[in-house]
Enzyme design. Structure first.
Site, PDB file in Angstrom:
ATOM      1  N   VAL A   1       5.125 -30.020   4.409  1.00 18.24           N
ATOM      2  CA  VAL A   1       4.480 -31.265   3.581  1.00 18.24           C
ATOM      3  C   VAL A   1       5.746 -32.224   2.974  1.00 18.24           C
ATOM      4  CG1 VAL A   1       3.412 -32.270   1.448  1.00 18.24           C
ATOM      5  CG2 VAL A   1       2.297 -30.276   3.108  1.00 18.24           C
TER       6      VAL A   1
ATOM      7  N   ASP B   1       0.639  -8.529   8.609  1.00 19.11           N
ATOM      8  CA  ASP B   1       0.966  -7.375   9.468  1.00 19.11           C
ATOM      9  C   ASP B   1       2.068  -7.239  10.431  1.00 19.11           C
ATOM     10  OD1 ASP B   1      -2.577  -8.117  10.833  1.00 19.11           O
ATOM     11  OD2 ASP B   1      -1.768  -7.125   9.128  1.00 19.11           O
TER      12      ASP B   1
ATOM     13  N   ALA C   1       6.898   8.984   2.114  1.00 19.51           N
ATOM     14  CA  ALA C   1       5.857   9.859   2.352  1.00 19.51           C
ATOM     15  C   ALA C   1       6.165  11.062   3.373  1.00 19.51           C
ATOM     16  CB  ALA C   1       4.818   8.995   3.132  1.00 19.51           C
ATOM     17  N   GLU C   2       5.305  12.170   3.000  1.00 18.09           N
ATOM     18  CA  GLU C   2       5.602  13.353   4.081  1.00 18.09           C
ATOM     19  C   GLU C   2       5.078  12.870   5.475  1.00 18.09           C
ATOM     20  OE1 GLU C   2       6.541  14.514   0.311  1.00 18.09           O
ATOM     21  OE2 GLU C   2       4.841  13.569   0.895  1.00 18.09           O
TER      22      GLU C   2
HETATM   23  O1  F6P Z   1      -4.470  -9.795   9.792  1.00 13.84           O
HETATM   24  C1  F6P Z   1      -4.513  -9.486   8.386  1.00 13.84           C
HETATM   25  C2  F6P Z   1      -5.443  -8.486   8.059  1.00 13.84           C
HETATM   26  O2  F6P Z   1      -5.301  -8.200   6.681  1.00 13.84           O
HETATM   27  C3  F6P Z   1      -5.615  -7.166   8.638  1.00 13.84           C
HETATM   28  O3  F6P Z   1      -4.410  -6.395   8.247  1.00 13.84           O
HETATM   29  C4  F6P Z   1      -6.682  -6.525   8.402  1.00 13.84           C
HETATM   30  O4  F6P Z   1      -7.143  -5.663   9.231  1.00 13.84           O
HETATM   31  C5  F6P Z   1      -7.547  -8.013   8.425  1.00 13.84           C
HETATM   32  O5  F6P Z   1      -6.813  -8.883   8.322  1.00 13.84           O
HETATM   33  C6  F6P Z   1      -8.797  -8.080   7.676  1.00 13.84           C
HETATM   34  O6  F6P Z   1      -9.373  -9.029   7.843  1.00 13.84           O
HETATM   35  P1  F6P Z   1     -10.384  -9.826   6.967  1.00 13.84           P
HETATM   36  O7  F6P Z   1      -9.837 -10.627   5.784  1.00 13.84           O
HETATM   37  O8  F6P Z   1     -11.430 -10.885   7.907  1.00 13.84           O
HETATM   38  O9  F6P Z   1     -11.563  -8.737   6.357  1.00 13.84           O
END
Ligand code: F6P
Length: 321
Positions: free
Chosen positions: A26, A130, A189-190
């Protein structure tokens, strides 16, 4: 050809830093004397013509906020040609000549369809926790989410140690194991279970018992949601090891929070790049980062290729576990 009016939207799962990116789009557009529209609630809002002309004040007090002030949503109607036609006609009715989409794989795929079917200039920014967008080693929000997860792991270690328990922690990531791998390593983490790497449940349980009998107080297992359900895994691990086991599914806390400096900075850099590109007539690109530098990726390549997990991370996790 310099555009006179563009639009920006956030789509798919929200992520910390989306506001910083939209703010940069913006502010850059207005700085260049170009009108900028904000589309509310992603493709659903585009179809419902839920959009407004933005001013510099629309994005005040925004850089530090998680979530997205524009709103986001998933839209099944947009998956239909009629829905996409309605969306495009709405953009055109406001004189919008280019669109910046801040979202993950699915959202960028939607943008590639608007480009293919209507010739609408599209520039994408990878907005998802992700970190699963091909062509960029960074996505907006992944760093903040990783820090949120590691903070949770630090807290879970305390109680696992107090009770001599196995703590299984499920993290998001959709079909990618990046969040689990990064936070599993950073959280000490293990075991780290990700969809990209096969694991042997029996040998893991055998090792857990062996370490426990040698006096190890607790173990942390980080599980990517795409690998398996932590709740189901917890039952099996407790049965096979006979060690007190608890499960924490971190869920939506991973999507919120004030963005880190990395997410604020990189989102702002990408937002400026996207605005300048769409204004100057560049289309069908996604801006991301590679080795710390901004790169532009072909939009169709970004949505048609699957990002793989860095084998170096997998090796390091094995060595340090
Ligand atoms: O893509 C991001 C994310 O948080 C993923 O890690 C997760 O599986 C998904 O969105 C969850 O989607 P929603 O918010 O539609 O439940």
């Amino acid at each position: 050809m310099i555009k006179k009016a563009i639009a920006v939207m956030t789509s798919g799962g929200d992520s910390p830093g989306m506001n910083a990116a939209a703010r940069a789009v913006v502010r850059t557009a207005l700085y260049e004397g170009v009108e900028v529209w904000g589309i509310h609630n992603g493709y659903r809002g585009m179809i419902k013509d839920d959009m407004e002309k933005l001013t510099r004040f629309s994005v005040s007090d925004m850089i530090q906020r998680g979530g997205t002030f524009l709103g986001t949503a998933r839209s099944s109607e947009f998956k239909t040609p009629e829905g996409r036609k309605k969306a495009f006609d709405n953009l055109r009715s406001h004189g919008i000549e280019g669109l910046v989409i801040i979202g993950g794989d699915g959202s960028l795929t939607g943008g590639s369809m608007l480009s293919k079917e209507f010739g609408l200039p599209i520039v994408g920014l990878p907005g998802t926790i992700d970190n699963d967008v091909w062509g960029t080693d960074y996505t907006i929000g992944a760093d903040t989410a990783a820090n949120t997860i590691v903070d949770a792991l630090n807290k879970l270690r305390d109680t696992a140690s107090a009770h001599r328990r196995i703590m299984i922690v499920e993290v998001m990531g959709h079909k990618s194991g990046w969040l689990a791998m990064m936070t599993g390593i950073a959280g000490g983490a293990e075991y780290i279970l990700v969809p990209e790497v096969k694991y042997d449940l029996d040998s893991m349980c055998h090792e857990l018992v062996e370490m426990y009998e040698k006096g190890k107080r607790y173990s942390i297992i980080v599980v990517a949601e795409g690998a398996c359900s932590a709740i189901g895994l917890g039952k099996v691990v407790e049965q096979q090891t006979n060690i007190d086991t608890r499960v924490s599914v971190l869920g939506y806390i991973q999507r919120g929070g004030s963005p880190t400096v990395e997410d604020r900075m990189k989102a702002s850099m990408l937002g400026e790049k996207a605005a300048l590109a769409i204004i100057s007539g560049i289309s069908n690109v996604v801006f991301g980062f590679d080795m710390g530098k901004v790169v532009s990726i072909n939009l169709f390549d970004a949505v048609n290729n699957k990002k793989t997990l860095d084998p170096e991370l997998v090796r390091l996790a094995r060595v340090l576990a």
